[in-house]
Design a protein around this motif. Structure first.
Motif, PDB file in Angstrom:
ATOM      1  N   PHE A 264     -47.100   2.108  -1.153  1.00  0.00           N
ATOM      2  CA  PHE A 264     -48.330   2.410  -1.982  1.00  0.00           C
ATOM      3  C   PHE A 264     -49.000   3.488  -1.472  1.00  0.00           C
ATOM      4  O   PHE A 264     -48.824   3.943  -0.059  1.00  0.00           O
ATOM      5  CB  PHE A 264     -48.946   0.965  -2.006  1.00  0.00           C
ATOM      6  N   ASP A 265     -49.862   4.012  -2.500  1.00  0.00           N
ATOM      7  CA  ASP A 265     -50.566   5.194  -2.117  1.00  0.00           C
ATOM      8  C   ASP A 265     -51.951   4.747  -1.190  1.00  0.00           C
ATOM      9  O   ASP A 265     -52.623   4.101  -1.631  1.00  0.00           O
ATOM     10  CB  ASP A 265     -51.252   5.724  -3.446  1.00  0.00           C
ATOM     11  N   LYS A 266     -51.842   5.272  -0.189  1.00  0.00           N
ATOM     12  CA  LYS A 266     -52.865   4.710   0.956  1.00  0.00           C
ATOM     13  C   LYS A 266     -54.587   5.083   0.452  1.00  0.00           C
ATOM     14  O   LYS A 266     -55.212   4.378   0.747  1.00  0.00           O
ATOM     15  CB  LYS A 266     -52.601   5.200   2.132  1.00  0.00           C
ATOM     16  N   ASP A 267     -54.397   6.258  -0.209  1.00  0.00           N
ATOM     17  CA  ASP A 267     -55.884   6.668  -0.392  1.00  0.00           C
ATOM     18  C   ASP A 267     -56.170   6.070  -1.670  1.00  0.00           C
ATOM     19  O   ASP A 267     -57.517   5.667  -1.853  1.00  0.00           O
ATOM     20  CB  ASP A 267     -55.818   8.339  -1.028  1.00  0.00           C
ATOM     21  N   LYS A 268     -55.329   5.633  -2.797  1.00  0.00           N
ATOM     22  CA  LYS A 268     -55.725   4.773  -3.913  1.00  0.00           C
ATOM     23  C   LYS A 268     -55.896   3.311  -3.375  1.00  0.00           C
ATOM     24  O   LYS A 268     -56.938   2.809  -3.933  1.00  0.00           O
ATOM     25  CB  LYS A 268     -54.505   4.722  -5.130  1.00  0.00           C
ATOM     26  N   ALA A 269     -55.470   2.764  -2.472  1.00  0.00           N
ATOM     27  CA  ALA A 269     -55.498   1.580  -1.834  1.00  0.00           C
ATOM     28  C   ALA A 269     -56.862   1.512  -1.092  1.00  0.00           C
ATOM     29  O   ALA A 269     -57.822   0.614  -1.155  1.00  0.00           O
ATOM     30  CB  ALA A 269     -54.441   1.174  -0.967  1.00  0.00           C
ATOM     31  N   LEU A 270     -57.302   2.594  -0.574  1.00  0.00           N
ATOM     32  CA  LEU A 270     -58.689   2.566   0.283  1.00  0.00           C
ATOM     33  C   LEU A 270     -59.746   2.548  -0.775  1.00  0.00           C
ATOM     34  O   LEU A 270     -60.682   1.845  -0.762  1.00  0.00           O
ATOM     35  CB  LEU A 270     -58.632   3.663   1.246  1.00  0.00           C
ATOM     36  N   GLU A 271     -59.306   3.296  -1.752  1.00  0.00           N
ATOM     37  CA  GLU A 271     -60.394   3.354  -3.019  1.00  0.00           C
ATOM     38  C   GLU A 271     -60.611   1.912  -3.530  1.00  0.00           C
ATOM     39  O   GLU A 271     -61.784   1.291  -3.954  1.00  0.00           O
ATOM     40  CB  GLU A 271     -59.901   4.391  -4.039  1.00  0.00           C
ATOM     41  N   ALA A 272     -59.537   1.369  -3.866  1.00  0.00           N
ATOM     42  CA  ALA A 272     -59.536   0.125  -4.297  1.00  0.00           C
ATOM     43  C   ALA A 272     -60.166  -1.160  -3.390  1.00  0.00           C
ATOM     44  O   ALA A 272     -60.987  -2.148  -3.920  1.00  0.00           O
ATOM     45  CB  ALA A 272     -57.915  -0.524  -4.879  1.00  0.00           C
ATOM     46  N   MET A 273     -59.964  -1.076  -2.054  1.00  0.00           N
ATOM     47  CA  MET A 273     -60.481  -1.766  -1.200  1.00  0.00           C
ATOM     48  C   MET A 273     -62.101  -1.727  -1.046  1.00  0.00           C
ATOM     49  O   MET A 273     -62.832  -2.570  -1.204  1.00  0.00           O
ATOM     50  CB  MET A 273     -60.044  -1.558   0.126  1.00  0.00           C
TER      51      MET A 273
ATOM     52  N   ALA B 143     -58.622   1.557   7.233  1.00  0.00           N
ATOM     53  CA  ALA B 143     -59.287   2.880   7.308  1.00  0.00           C
ATOM     54  C   ALA B 143     -58.939   3.737   8.600  1.00  0.00           C
ATOM     55  O   ALA B 143     -58.769   5.029   8.529  1.00  0.00           O
ATOM     56  CB  ALA B 143     -60.848   2.838   7.057  1.00  0.00           C
ATOM     57  N   GLU B 144     -58.981   2.847   9.884  1.00  0.00           N
ATOM     58  CA  GLU B 144     -58.738   3.484  11.024  1.00  0.00           C
ATOM     59  C   GLU B 144     -57.239   4.215  10.958  1.00  0.00           C
ATOM     60  O   GLU B 144     -57.134   5.284  11.584  1.00  0.00           O
ATOM     61  CB  GLU B 144     -59.059   2.725  12.195  1.00  0.00           C
ATOM     62  N   GLU B 145     -56.540   3.345  10.488  1.00  0.00           N
ATOM     63  CA  GLU B 145     -55.018   3.532  10.631  1.00  0.00           C
ATOM     64  C   GLU B 145     -54.600   4.792   9.790  1.00  0.00           C
ATOM     65  O   GLU B 145     -53.702   5.587  10.008  1.00  0.00           O
ATOM     66  CB  GLU B 145     -54.374   2.525  10.360  1.00  0.00           C
ATOM     67  N   THR B 146     -55.444   4.985   8.603  1.00  0.00           N
ATOM     68  CA  THR B 146     -55.193   5.993   7.615  1.00  0.00           C
ATOM     69  C   THR B 146     -55.997   7.190   7.931  1.00  0.00           C
ATOM     70  O   THR B 146     -56.265   8.257   6.850  1.00  0.00           O
ATOM     71  CB  THR B 146     -55.162   5.616   6.383  1.00  0.00           C
ATOM     72  N   GLY B 147     -56.946   7.458   9.087  1.00  0.00           N
ATOM     73  CA  GLY B 147     -57.798   8.617   9.337  1.00  0.00           C
ATOM     74  C   GLY B 147     -58.986   8.622   8.688  1.00  0.00           C
ATOM     75  O   GLY B 147     -59.529   9.729   8.841  1.00  0.00           O
ATOM     76  N   ASN B 148     -59.470   7.566   8.308  1.00  0.00           N
ATOM     77  CA  ASN B 148     -60.704   7.434   7.634  1.00  0.00           C
ATOM     78  C   ASN B 148     -61.716   6.803   8.722  1.00  0.00           C
ATOM     79  O   ASN B 148     -62.187   5.606   8.616  1.00  0.00           O
ATOM     80  CB  ASN B 148     -60.934   6.783   6.347  1.00  0.00           C
ATOM     81  N   VAL B 149     -62.108   7.567   9.891  1.00  0.00           N
ATOM     82  CA  VAL B 149     -62.922   6.988  10.825  1.00  0.00           C
ATOM     83  C   VAL B 149     -64.411   6.496  10.579  1.00  0.00           C
ATOM     84  O   VAL B 149     -64.747   5.399  10.994  1.00  0.00           O
ATOM     85  CB  VAL B 149     -62.896   8.011  12.041  1.00  0.00           C
TER      86      VAL B 149
END
Length: 740
Positions: free
Chosen positions: A403-412, A465-471
């Motif tokens: 799944f799209d990690k950026d879209k997933a973070l946005e949804a979260m 977020a940490e795992e996908t680079g969004n510190v």
């Protein structure tokens, strides 16, 4: 002569689904496990689903009246129909359902009056086939594909033979297509969670000529037949949530021209392949039956809500926006239940399914603005929390990247910062939670339970977020993950409730259900700090004090204050019946608590209690569960625990150890490797772990890592009847806690 005809009908019935040449895992599955339940007391609240794993449709005999969530009750003596069902829980009820019922003699279409008497002696239930011979001599057998089914029916004489097709009123309809010798139908029956254009379109095709047809005002139709006594009538069925044209395509793809025996054999093959990813050896026959019956339940939900177009591409009708989309959709799942063990089992052994489920969660966000928390088929107002975040995080941490990690973070992020039209969607009390560090009560119902759930979800979001680079996002949400501390009541040693002004709720009572809690009391919810047992231990005064509190849960009086519920709900009655103090295994909030001993240096107590629960609270019969089975969660607890480990905190890659039930377990991993668990004489009172090796090397930890399992190898345990209090006692042996 009539007796001879009955004999041949009976022989046909139990040969219809085909004979297995050797014992298969499906033969160890009892779909009737947990079916002896009532509104007041649950032994599972299950029904015998004939299906394939994660199938779009299930089929079940229906003993209850139309609309009853208690579709099949073991104590009933009449069957009123064979229902295409999508029901995930009697409390959620069904949608898109219709029923098929053979009628012999007087034509009766009304579901309240058409029931035929049967006995369990003339009933055979398997995951791949259900068969019954009614007391009047009519025999029915059925098997299913994901989007279709095949029936075989015989009548004991030539007179007055009918098949009733019931589309369940609510705007449903049935019509005859004389040219194709079939009935087309539409059912719009639902209990919520659907757009205005929702429908299930179905085709019922017969292999013998229809000699009469009619309908009534209740969306029921009948087809009449003129068959010889004992002559087999084959009925082929398919359906679609898209259109009748798609239903015909599903029909051609899955059931056209196929016999019941062929469909049953194909279903059995799929079940054996999926069940066979775990092979257990040793234990009693009853333990093996219980294990595989639980695994069967774990592999039913969530269901596929997608179909295949003429090019073989996946498409689906969205229960969120009512449009047709390309891709995958899954539904009928309460993540509040299933995030705990069902989905972690999928990430380990069925990652291809888990990957599609994760895609569907992001798809639901695109189509509705929120991720699902309890879907059936769309958003439903049930339970609490943001456990969709747990599912996505756990999958990502275990290498599922479909799944799209950026879209997933946005949804979260959106899931934590807004609330939908119903309280279970998004985050109820999100503004107060962010402002105060907790959800206040009585301003927000179930506030303490929600605070604990949100803190865990915040930790999951931070991990992702940490795992996908969004510190920066990770830092913010790691801080919020400590909000559980704000509702720990130091003077009482339990989680409790505060109002908006920070005042503790009056009249503390750890046995009070409801109010600031969900389906439980503080005895159950105090342990809901999955991501930080070490931090919880600090609040309780240390490891020894936490162990004492856990010990006391099992010996405290099993009394309750029904609180804001105002009456005895079934979960309360089930806790009392267990006679395990305040431990209430029949509901989800406390099911992980037994494993917390692994975190505080007393793993032998986890080993004792897990085996005790497996032995006392589960069996393969109609009273096989100690509460609601809940979409596979109570089953998945047993499956994992019998293997010898359990995912206490999804989002980590660790599994806390329990007491393995079988002499040998072989996990056939999707990467082609195998992981073997050997337990030396785990029977009887030998439930304590004396020593462990992993691939021949001494192993002192109280947990296994996901990557260790995926690498394959052998995990060997020496069991004993006495606790070993020198193993797994060091801090380094404990599983993950955020505070460490």
């Amino acid at each position: 002569m009539k007796r001879l005809i009955y004999y041949f009908c009976f022989c046909f019935l139990f040969a219809s689904c085909g004979q297995k040449s050797q014992i298969s895992l499906t033969s160890l599955v009892n779909p009737l496990m947990g079916t002896e339940s009532t509104f007041e007391f649950s032994h599972g609240n299950t029904y015998p689903a004939v299906a394939v794993p994660w199938g779009m449709n299930f089929w079940s005999p229906q003993t209850g009246e139309n609309g009853s969530g208690w579709m099949y009750m073991y104590t009933d003596s009449l069957i009123r129909g064979f229902r295409q069902t999508h029901q995930p829980s009697p409390w959620i009820n069904d949608y898109g359902t219709f029923a098929i019922m053979p009628v012999w003699g007087e034509l009766v279409m009304d579901n309240k009056k058409r029931g035929m008497r049967f006995s369990h002696e003339n009933e055979k239930a398997g995951p791949d086939c259900y068969q019954v011979k009614f007391d009047n001599g009519v025999s029915t057998a059925l098997s299913a594909t994901s989007r279709g089914a095949v029936f075989e029916v015989t009548y004991p004489s030539e007179n007055e033979q009918y098949i009733v097709v019931d589309a369940y009123q609510h705007g449903g309809s049935v019509a005859l297509d004389k040219e194709k010798n079939c009935i087309y139908g539409t059912t719009r029956y639902n209990n919520g969670g659907v757009p205005g254009n929702f429908a299930n379109y179905f085709i019922v095709e017969f292999d013998k000529p229809i000699v009469g047809f009619g309908t009534d005002e209740n969306a029921c139709g009948y087809a009449g037949f003129k068959l010889q006594a004992g002559e087999k009538l084959t009925i082929r069925i398919a359906s679609s949530f898209i259109s009748h044209e798609q239903a015909r395509l599903n029909f051609n793809n899955e059931v056209n021209g196929r016999s019941l025996a062929e469909v049953s054999a194909a279903a059995a093959k799929v079940w054996n392949e999926q069940l066979g990813r775990i092979k257990v050896e040793g234990g009693t026959n009853e333990q093996q039956k219980t294990f595989y019956s639980c695994l069967y339940r774990t592999l039913l939900f969530p269901r596929e809500f997608y179909e295949f177009d003429s090019e073989g591409e996946a498409i689906y009708y969205s229960p969120y926006d009512g449009q047709i989309h390309a891709g995958y959709m899954y539904t009928d799942n309460g993540f509040w239940d299933t995030f705990r063990a069902v989905h972690p089992l999928f990430t380990l052994l069925y990652p291809e399914v888990s990957g599609r489920i994760m895609q569907s969660i992001v798809n639901a966000y695109d189509e509705s603005g929120f991720m699902p928390e309890w879907a059936s088929p769309g958003h439903r107002g049930c339970m609490i929390g943001n456990n969709s975040i747990s599912l996505l995080t756990d999958a990502w941490m275990k290498g599922i990247r479909t799944f799209d990690k950026d879209k997933a973070l946005e949804a979260m992020l959106h899931q934590t910062q807004a609330r939908g039209e119903i309280a279970s969607v998004g985050r109820d009390g999100y503004a107060e939670y962010d402002r105060l560090g907790y959800v206040p009560y009585p301003e927000v119902p179930e506030a303490t339970a929600k605070t604990l759930e949100y803190a865990y979800a915040d930790w999951c979001l931070a991990r992702f977020a940490e795992e996908t680079g969004n510190v920066e996002v990770a830092e913010t949400y790691y801080r919020k993950a400590q909000n559980y501390c704000n509702l720990f009541y130091p003077e009482k040693g339990f989680m409790w409730a505060k109002d908006t002004n920070g005042k503790w709720r009056d009249n503390f009572d750890a046995t009070e259900w409801g109010g600031p809690f969900t389906e439980g009391c503080s005895w159950h919810w105090t342990w809901s700090v999955f991501h930080d047992p070490e931090g919880l231990s600090d609040l309780l005064g240390g490891h020894e004090q936490m162990a004492q509190r856990l010990d006391s849960m099992f010996i405290a009086p099993n009394t309750f204050n029904y609180g804001t519920y105002g009456f005895v709900i079934h979960e309360m009655a089930e806790m009392v019946a267990l006679n395990m103090g305040q431990y209430a295994h029949g509901n989800q909030p406390v099911q992980h608590a037994i494993y917390l001993y692994d975190y505080i240096g007393q793993p032998w107590k986890t080993q004792y209690h897990t085996r005790n629960v497996m032995n006392k609270l589960y069996n393969s019969g109609p009273k096989g569960y100690c509460g609601d089975e809940d979409n596979g969660q109570t089953s998945a607890w047993y499956v994992f625990t019998a293997l010898g480990f359990y995912p206490v905190c999804p989002g980590t890659s660790e599994y806390a150890l329990s007491s393995p039930l079988f002499n040998k377990v072989t996990l056939s991993l999707p990467n082609g490797k195998t992981f073997v668990i050997r337990a030396d004489n785990p029977s009887g009172n030998n439930f304590y772990i004396r020593s462990v090796t992993l691939n021949g090397k001494e192993f002192s930890r109280n947990y296994l890592k996901h990557e260790e399992l995926l690498q394959g190898g052998e995990f060997s345990l020496i069991m004993d009847h006495l606790p070993c209090k020198s193993r797994g006692i060091n801090p380094i042996d404990a599983p993950y806690s955020y505070s460490k």
